[in-house]
Design an enzyme around this catalytic site. Structure first.
Site, PDB file in Angstrom:
ATOM      1  CB  SER A 193      -1.093  -1.442  -5.258  1.00  0.00           C
ATOM      2  OG  SER A 193      -2.292  -1.471  -4.519  1.00  0.00           O
ATOM      3  CE  LYS A 252       3.604  -0.059  -3.812  1.00  0.00           C
ATOM      4  NZ  LYS A 252       4.750  -0.942  -4.074  1.00  0.00           N
ATOM      5  CE1 TYR A 273       1.152   0.847  -0.950  1.00  0.00           C
ATOM      6  CE2 TYR A 273      -1.128   0.464  -1.592  1.00  0.00           C
ATOM      7  CZ  TYR A 273       0.173   0.033  -1.506  1.00  0.00           C
ATOM      8  OH  TYR A 273       0.520  -1.202  -1.990  1.00  0.00           O
TER       9      TYR A 273
END
Ligand code: UFG
Length: 326
Positions: free
Chosen positions: A116, A144, A140
């Site tokens: 991402s 990643k 998050y």
């Protein structure tokens, strides 16, 4: 090839699975349906319910002559990740670790991973290249990035060939495969829900950013162009010699659209009034995220076929109209 698509009942996974089948591959979808939809799994794929925590099931699937794995399964809500980071570390990092171990045990060496733009955090400059500092601003993004680092380490140590694709803002739909998150937090589906009369207004999160119109700028990429990149990445994992290579590519068109520009596109495409409501900035939102797609264009020959924002919104609109909420 026989391919294992983990998370193939989700938005991007189901579109990529559709394209893999169209390219003549055999596709096995593993998905726990925590956020995906069983009817999103394309006809022609073998659907296996389950997740990465069930290591026995995973090992059995991989032992069945899988040539490569495409791994989409992740929790992906930035806001939720700040409240329940443990879920993100368990799923996004723990799940990827379990997958890598099972791949090593089964002798499967080829992996395409969904990374991402959140791995970069607040960019120092745009467009963002793969050399930019990685300083995520959310759990998050941390997970990643951790998964990317882990894949790189294991690839080098154990001869895996892996590609991480760092998506910017996926948009649009491919036929019956589109965006159906619950809850939905993304701009374009929220706009289209209002256009469809299923919600009253859309909130604009902040009008005081240092951008041309004060709203955040993002690099939207058609999900079908994203899928094309996966097919190229898959091919690249076959050609890597010597083995043990982990490539990272940013995936965006290199063109930014502000929130207000996307709203105008949605009004144009749908012909509907879309009422707005001003709201405070959403915590953690960088002002501008625009990708440099130069590396994947040069190394893999990726060329986006649908870079126009109106096309993305139009395809998403067709999907929204044909998929009323359950
Ligand atoms: N926005 C609104 N109103 C909404 C929804 C979004 O104004 O109802 C704004 C956001 O503040 C942001 C822009 O529209 O400025 C785009 O927001 P999205 O939620 O659609 O997408 P993000 O850029 O926040 O998220 C994307 C990916 C995430 C990834 C993140 C990395 O979807 O998975 O980029 O920054 F983590």
């Amino acid at each position: 090839m026989r391919l294992l698509v983990i998370g193939g009942a989700g938005y991007i996974g189901s579109v990529v699975a559709t394209r893999l089948l169209a390219a003549g591959h055999e596709v096995v979808v593993l998905d726990d349906l925590s956020t995906g939809h069983v009817d999103a799994v394309p006809a022609g794929a073998l659907f296996v319910p389950g997740n990465l925590a069930a290591t026995g099931q995973l090992e059995r699937l991989l032992a069945g002559q899988v040539d490569a794995v495409l791994h989409f399964a992740a929790r992906s809500l930035v806001g939720e990740s700040t409240v329940h980071p443990e879920l993100y570390w368990a799923n996004n990092v723990g799940g990827t670790r379990a997958l890598l171990q099972a791949m090593l045990a089964a002798g499967v060496t080829r992996l395409v991973f969904s990374s991402s733009s959140a791995t970069y955090g607040q960019p120092e400059s745009v467009p963002i290249t793969e050399e930019a500092p990685t300083r995520p601003t959310s759990p998050y993004g941390n997970t990643k990035l951790a998964a990317d680092l882990m894949i790189g380490d294991l690839a080098r140590a154990h001869g895996l060939n892996a590609v991480s694709l760092r998506y910017f803002n996926a948009a649009g739909a491919l036929g019956g495969a589109g965006e159906r998150h619950q809850p939905e937090t993304h701009l374009i589906p929220n706009l289209l829900e209002v256009a469809a009369g299923r919600a009253g207004s859309v909130q604009v999160f902040g009008r005081d950013y240092p951008t041309s119109d004060g709203t955040c700028v993002r690099d939207y990429i058609h999900v079908d162009d994203l899928a094309s990149a996966h097919l190229l990445a898959l091919d690249a994992t076959a050609g890597d010699a010597p083995s043990g290579r982990h490539r990272i590519y940013n995936l965006g068109n290199g063109q930014g659209f502000s929130v207000l520009e996307v709203i105008e596109a949605a009004r144009r495409v749908t012909g509907r009034a879309i009422p707005l409501e001003d709201a405070p900035r959403r915590p953690g939102d960088p002002a501008i995220l625009v990708a440099s797609g130069q590396r994947i264009r040069e190394e893999l020959g990726w060329v986006p076929a649908r870079p126009g924002i109106d096309q993305m919104v139009a395809d998403a609109w067709e999907f929204t109209k044909s998929h009323p909420p359950a």
